[in-house]
Design an enzyme around this catalytic site. Structure first.
Site, mmCIF file in Angstrom:
data_model
loop_
_atom_site.group_PDB
_atom_site.id
_atom_site.type_symbol
_atom_site.label_atom_id
_atom_site.label_comp_id
_atom_site.label_asym_id
_atom_site.label_seq_id
_atom_site.Cartn_x
_atom_site.Cartn_y
_atom_site.Cartn_z
ATOM 1 N N SER A 73 34.079 46.268 32.846
ATOM 2 C CA SER A 73 35.013 47.368 33.128
ATOM 3 C C SER A 73 34.290 48.712 33.176
ATOM 4 O O SER A 73 33.255 48.905 32.529
ATOM 5 C CB SER A 73 36.107 47.421 32.079
ATOM 6 O OG SER A 73 36.830 46.214 32.064
HETATM 7 N N1 SAH Z 1 36.417 43.348 29.130
HETATM 8 C C1 SAH Z 1 35.563 42.774 30.136
HETATM 9 C C2 SAH Z 1 36.282 42.700 31.451
HETATM 10 C C3 SAH Z 1 35.785 41.601 32.278
HETATM 11 S S1 SAH Z 1 36.701 41.359 33.772
HETATM 12 C C4 SAH Z 1 34.280 43.577 30.291
HETATM 13 O O1 SAH Z 1 34.321 44.796 30.171
HETATM 14 O O2 SAH Z 1 33.248 42.971 30.571
HETATM 15 C C5 SAH Z 1 38.084 40.416 33.196
HETATM 16 C C6 SAH Z 1 37.761 39.110 32.536
HETATM 17 O O3 SAH Z 1 39.018 38.462 32.325
HETATM 18 C C7 SAH Z 1 36.912 38.145 33.354
HETATM 19 O O4 SAH Z 1 35.821 37.734 32.611
HETATM 20 C C8 SAH Z 1 37.876 36.984 33.636
HETATM 21 O O5 SAH Z 1 37.241 35.711 33.683
HETATM 22 C C9 SAH Z 1 38.826 37.069 32.472
HETATM 23 N N2 SAH Z 1 40.117 36.432 32.683
HETATM 24 C C10 SAH Z 1 40.889 36.410 33.800
HETATM 25 N N3 SAH Z 1 41.995 35.684 33.590
HETATM 26 C C11 SAH Z 1 41.940 35.237 32.304
HETATM 27 C C12 SAH Z 1 42.778 34.407 31.501
HETATM 28 N N4 SAH Z 1 43.919 33.909 31.943
HETATM 29 N N5 SAH Z 1 42.388 34.155 30.234
HETATM 30 C C13 SAH Z 1 41.216 34.641 29.742
HETATM 31 N N6 SAH Z 1 40.384 35.414 30.450
HETATM 32 C C14 SAH Z 1 40.728 35.702 31.721
#
Ligand code: SAH
Length: 224
Positions: A73
């Protein structure tokens, strides 16, 4: 700690403290006010959460690819969501849906006693777990699962942060909030997402629209 490890934590050049401080100034200009959040963000080595090839861009206010079609993010969004959840309430226990790189999780771990985080993509979760070990962030508990269901047997949570966007609110999440708890979540179709803050007071849930945002989608199921 070995000297290699400590220099990689401290950073040099584009990962140095000076570069990090520029990002903090930018966050302040963008109205992030919580000093605890700003301090933690100025100390956290974001470059360790991205691929080495991208480390020179780690302190720009941008999201970056982390593989598997996902992104770390944008720092401003991490700061904003964290600040909104902590504002005016004592958060002891937080759930994050979407561990991804683990950067947001790591920031939370310095501000909240216990952090629960769930991720549906196994290789991403394993990499994040390795970072937590390396940085000795021992108050993070993770689970390889579809976080659309939350983490029911660890509920209730004082706060829930969702870092991927569903089109509509997953019903199970609100029910896992403690009384007085807050849920922050991006929602909507690609190109039309907004960030929402839900605040539970007794049996009522107050909903506030924060601003337009752009997140990867919340998806169902798990990937090995
Ligand atoms: N907080 C993270 C954001 C990563 S992007 C950072 O700053 O690195 C969002 C993440 O949500 C991805 O890794 C994706 O695989 C995960 N995601 C999407 N749908 C999801 C679900 N149903 N359950 C768990 N994780 C999920």
């Amino acid at each position: 700690m070995s000297s290699v490890m400590s220099s990689s934590l401290t950073g040099v050049g584009m990962t140095s403290q000076r570069t990090r401080n520029r990002l903090i100034s930018l966050l302040k200009k963008n109205h992030i006010k919580n000093d605890k959040v700003l301090n933690v963000m100025s100390e956290m080595p974001r470059h360790l959460f991205v691929d080495e090839a991208l480390s020179s861009r780690a302190y720009e206010n941008i999201s970056l690819p982390i593989g598997h079609g996902q992104t770390i993010s944008q720092p401003y969004m991490v700061a904003l969501m964290t600040e909104l959840l902590l504002e005016g309430s004592h958060v002891n226990k937080i759930l994050e849906v979407g561990t991804g790189s683990g950067y947001q999780t790591a920031i939370l771990s310095k501000l909240v006693p216990t952090v629960y985080s769930v991720e549906r993509i196994k290789p991403l979760l394993n990499r994040a777990r390795e970072k937590f070990r390396q940085l000795r962030l021992n108050n993070i508990l993770t689970s390889y699962s579809d976080g659309g269901w939350g983490w029911p047997n660890k509920a209730p949570f004082d706060a829930i942060i969702v870092t991927a966007a569903p089109e509509t609110l997953p019903a199970s999440l609100l029910g896992q909030l403690a009384d007085g708890g807050k849920l922050i979540i991006p929602m909507g179709k690609k190109g039309e997402q907004e960030l929402f803050l839900f605040h539970r007071l007794g049996d009522k849930y107050h909903k506030k629209t924060i601003e337009k945002v752009s997140f990867v989608p919340l998806l169902k199921g798990k990937i090995d």
